[in-house]
Design a protein around this motif. Structure first.
Motif, PDB file in Angstrom:
ATOM      1  N   LYS A 319      23.282  15.897 -22.508  1.00  0.00           N
ATOM      2  CA  LYS A 319      23.737  17.273 -21.810  1.00  0.00           C
ATOM      3  C   LYS A 319      25.270  17.096 -20.879  1.00  0.00           C
ATOM      4  N   PRO A 320      25.368  18.526 -20.918  1.00  0.00           N
ATOM      5  CA  PRO A 320      26.775  18.496 -20.692  1.00  0.00           C
ATOM      6  C   PRO A 320      27.484  18.493 -19.375  1.00  0.00           C
ATOM      7  N   THR A 321      28.678  17.526 -19.191  1.00  0.00           N
ATOM      8  CA  THR A 321      29.376  16.289 -17.848  1.00  0.00           C
ATOM      9  C   THR A 321      29.734  17.942 -16.683  1.00  0.00           C
ATOM     10  N   SER A 322      29.215  18.503 -15.751  1.00  0.00           N
ATOM     11  CA  SER A 322      29.586  18.632 -15.069  1.00  0.00           C
ATOM     12  C   SER A 322      30.718  19.438 -14.752  1.00  0.00           C
ATOM     13  N   THR A 323      31.164  20.604 -14.467  1.00  0.00           N
ATOM     14  CA  THR A 323      32.550  21.647 -14.353  1.00  0.00           C
ATOM     15  C   THR A 323      33.143  20.089 -12.994  1.00  0.00           C
ATOM     16  N   ALA A 324      32.646  20.355 -11.627  1.00  0.00           N
ATOM     17  CA  ALA A 324      32.956  19.845 -11.039  1.00  0.00           C
ATOM     18  C   ALA A 324      33.530  17.893 -10.834  1.00  0.00           C
ATOM     19  N   ILE A 325      32.672  17.672 -12.001  1.00  0.00           N
ATOM     20  CA  ILE A 325      33.486  15.835 -12.098  1.00  0.00           C
ATOM     21  C   ILE A 325      34.436  16.101 -13.544  1.00  0.00           C
ATOM     22  N   ALA A 326      34.169  17.199 -14.341  1.00  0.00           N
ATOM     23  CA  ALA A 326      35.671  17.225 -14.614  1.00  0.00           C
ATOM     24  C   ALA A 326      36.752  17.231 -14.516  1.00  0.00           C
ATOM     25  N   ILE A 327      36.270  18.149 -13.609  1.00  0.00           N
ATOM     26  CA  ILE A 327      37.879  18.434 -12.639  1.00  0.00           C
ATOM     27  C   ILE A 327      38.331  17.768 -11.876  1.00  0.00           C
ATOM     28  N   LEU A 328      37.454  16.932 -11.230  1.00  0.00           N
ATOM     29  CA  LEU A 328      37.830  15.666 -10.013  1.00  0.00           C
ATOM     30  C   LEU A 328      38.078  14.326 -10.685  1.00  0.00           C
ATOM     31  N   THR A 329      37.893  14.533 -11.703  1.00  0.00           N
ATOM     32  CA  THR A 329      38.684  12.992 -12.660  1.00  0.00           C
ATOM     33  C   THR A 329      40.047  13.266 -13.091  1.00  0.00           C
ATOM     34  N   THR A 330      39.804  14.039 -13.619  1.00  0.00           N
ATOM     35  CA  THR A 330      41.103  15.122 -14.238  1.00  0.00           C
ATOM     36  C   THR A 330      42.575  14.810 -13.275  1.00  0.00           C
ATOM     37  N   VAL A 331      41.762  15.144 -11.912  1.00  0.00           N
ATOM     38  CA  VAL A 331      42.961  14.951 -10.837  1.00  0.00           C
ATOM     39  C   VAL A 331      43.166  13.140 -10.212  1.00  0.00           C
ATOM     40  N   SER A 332      42.168  13.059  -9.796  1.00  0.00           N
ATOM     41  CA  SER A 332      42.524  11.246  -9.961  1.00  0.00           C
ATOM     42  C   SER A 332      43.487  11.260 -10.874  1.00  0.00           C
ATOM     43  N   VAL A 333      43.023  11.518 -11.783  1.00  0.00           N
ATOM     44  CA  VAL A 333      43.878  10.666 -12.979  1.00  0.00           C
ATOM     45  C   VAL A 333      45.453  11.119 -13.465  1.00  0.00           C
ATOM     46  N   MET A 334      45.493  12.205 -13.371  1.00  0.00           N
ATOM     47  CA  MET A 334      46.722  13.056 -13.096  1.00  0.00           C
ATOM     48  C   MET A 334      47.372  13.549 -12.625  1.00  0.00           C
ATOM     49  N   LEU A 335      47.429  13.463 -10.734  1.00  0.00           N
ATOM     50  CA  LEU A 335      48.025  14.281 -10.316  1.00  0.00           C
ATOM     51  C   LEU A 335      49.865  13.331  -9.819  1.00  0.00           C
ATOM     52  N   LEU A 336      49.549  12.002 -10.572  1.00  0.00           N
ATOM     53  CA  LEU A 336      50.749  11.580  -9.623  1.00  0.00           C
ATOM     54  C   LEU A 336      52.675  12.502  -9.986  1.00  0.00           C
ATOM     55  N   PRO A 337      52.658  12.912 -11.275  1.00  0.00           N
ATOM     56  CA  PRO A 337      53.603  14.018 -11.925  1.00  0.00           C
ATOM     57  C   PRO A 337      53.466  15.280 -10.461  1.00  0.00           C
ATOM     58  N   ALA A 338      52.778  15.570  -9.709  1.00  0.00           N
ATOM     59  CA  ALA A 338      53.019  17.289  -9.330  1.00  0.00           C
ATOM     60  C   ALA A 338      53.575  15.777  -7.653  1.00  0.00           C
ATOM     61  N   SER A 339      53.552  14.851  -7.301  1.00  0.00           N
ATOM     62  CA  SER A 339      53.630  14.222  -5.892  1.00  0.00           C
ATOM     63  C   SER A 339      54.511  15.207  -5.340  1.00  0.00           C
ATOM     64  N   PRO A 340      56.063  15.693  -5.525  1.00  0.00           N
ATOM     65  CA  PRO A 340      57.511  16.267  -5.058  1.00  0.00           C
ATOM     66  C   PRO A 340      56.798  17.336  -4.393  1.00  0.00           C
ATOM     67  N   MET A 341      55.962  18.336  -5.521  1.00  0.00           N
ATOM     68  CA  MET A 341      54.976  19.244  -5.086  1.00  0.00           C
ATOM     69  C   MET A 341      54.017  19.531  -3.963  1.00  0.00           C
ATOM     70  N   MET A 342      53.517  17.913  -3.575  1.00  0.00           N
ATOM     71  CA  MET A 342      52.457  18.265  -3.285  1.00  0.00           C
ATOM     72  C   MET A 342      53.422  17.109  -1.656  1.00  0.00           C
ATOM     73  N   LEU A 343      54.430  16.609  -1.275  1.00  0.00           N
ATOM     74  CA  LEU A 343      55.088  16.123  -0.301  1.00  0.00           C
ATOM     75  C   LEU A 343      55.599  17.515  -0.039  1.00  0.00           C
ATOM     76  N   THR A 344      56.379  18.407  -0.204  1.00  0.00           N
ATOM     77  CA  THR A 344      56.393  19.645   0.582  1.00  0.00           C
ATOM     78  C   THR A 344      55.864  20.018   0.839  1.00  0.00           C
ATOM     79  N   ILE A 345      54.115  20.230   0.854  1.00  0.00           N
ATOM     80  CA  ILE A 345      53.317  20.962   0.999  1.00  0.00           C
ATOM     81  C   ILE A 345      52.757  20.481   2.224  1.00  0.00           C
ATOM     82  N   VAL A 346      52.842  18.908   2.510  1.00  0.00           N
ATOM     83  CA  VAL A 346      52.266  17.987   3.626  1.00  0.00           C
ATOM     84  C   VAL A 346      53.298  18.229   4.287  1.00  0.00           C
TER      85      VAL A 346
END
Length: 346
Positions: A319-346
């Motif tokens: 059974k193929p992995t759902s798109t939601a799990i693919a996106i969420l696992t990627t975000v929860s692992v690889m978001l650290l480099p985007a932290s400067p951009m996130m801080l400017t938004i917050v």
């Protein structure tokens, strides 16, 4: 459960959450909290198992008491100040009662006793809702009243939550209970910074919600509830298990992963506020929860169960992995480099 009934309960949950997070009046906020509580009860008890009924009863009694305290604190404040506006909570006694009520709603120590039991008695999907969506309205109320709350009380609650969440999770074998104590520990990190930088609390909550959703959905896909089942789950979906390993390490807050971002920012902010001892203490206490995250990660990656008895391997699913799990696992692992951009938004 009947699909129509399921739809009504989910819609009621979203309605209750929306009412609370968008209201300025205490009575409307309380109404939203009550709708939320009543909508989640059938989802907890839908399996009709005695443990599920027990979980629903515990949840109802605790949330009813917390809602009564929210109403009592707002009425006390209105009696003394004439204000029903949420942001105008200025009476000291009302602030203390509200902090206790929201701590009970969220499951902060010493009002944590209901959360692991309720999560253990609920299905994984309901456990996910309890850990993420149901915590958003109380967090919003804390955010809106953050300028009035007592920083000393919140710091004590936060350090106790980080300590007890890590300590109690050490000897658990049920994954839902481990995730419950993990949630209590994360709430400690959110509470300690709330008065000084409320936006950082919300950022921490959002990232925690993303990582927890990824973990719960992955466990739901592989039908894993205990550590012993997790030991042999690698044969079902090896790539998904690899992502689960990284997501768990991210939830633990290890550096190159997303979960390190909120911890790093919170420690930085506490140091700026001359609270270096509190920052040091909560950092050391997070090592307790790191231990059981590492144990979960070890069980995720092990390819041979650590005992000599023959153990049934599970069939690999096509059974193929759902798109939601693919996106969420990627975000929860690889978001650290985007932290400067996130801080400017917050």
């Amino acid at each position: 459960m009947n699909p129509q009934a399921n739809l009504i309960f989910i819609a009621s949950l979203l309605l209750g959450t929306t009412i609370t997070i968008s209201s300025n009046h205490w009575i409307m906020a309380w109404t939203g909290l009550e709708i939320n509580t009543l909508a989640i009860l059938p989802l907890i008890s839908k399996s009709h198992h005695p443990r599920a009924i027990e979980a629903a009863t515990k949840y109802f009694l605790t949330q009813a008491a917390a809602s009564a305290l929210v109403l009592f604190s707002s009425m006390t404040n209105a009696w003394h100040t004439g204000q029903w506006d949420i942001t105008q909570l200025t009476h000291p006694t009302s602030c203390l009662i509200l902090t206790s009520a929201i701590a009970m709603k969220l499951g902060l120590v010493p009002f944590h006793f209901w959360f692991p039991e309720v999560l253990q008695g609920s299905p994984l999907t309901t456990g996910l809702i309890l850990s993420t969506v149901m915590k958003l309205p109380p967090m919003t109320l804390l955010y809106m009243t953050s300028s009035s709350l007592n920083p000393t009380l919140l710091t004590i609650l936060a350090i106790l939550s980080a300590a007890l969440g890590g300590w109690m999770g050490l000897n658990q074998t049920q994954i839902r209970k481990i995730l419950a104590f993990s949630s209590i520990s994360h709430l400690g990190w959110m509470a300690i910074i709330l008065v000084y930088n409320p936006k950082l609390t919300l950022l921490n909550f959002y990232l925690y919600a993303v990582m927890t959703t990824a973990v719960f959905l992955t466990l739901n896909t592989t039908k894993v509830l205990k550590l012993s089942t997790l030991l042999t789950a690698w044969t079902k979906a090896p790539s998904l298990n690899t992502m689960l390993l990284l997501t768990l390490l991210s939830l633990a807050g290890l550096p190159p992963l997303t979960g390190f971002l909120p911890k790093w920012l919170i420690i930085q902010e506490l140091t700026k506020q001359d609270m270096a001892p509190a920052a040091t203490l909560i950092s050391l206490l997070s090592l307790l929860s790191l231990f059981f995250y590492l144990r979960l990660a070890y069980c995720t990656t092990i390819t041979l169960p650590p005992h000599t008895t023959n153990h049934m391997k599970q069939w690999r699913t096509n059974k193929p992995t759902s798109t939601a799990i693919a996106i969420l696992t990627t975000v929860s692992v690889m978001l650290l480099p985007a932290s400067p951009m996130m801080l400017t938004i917050v």
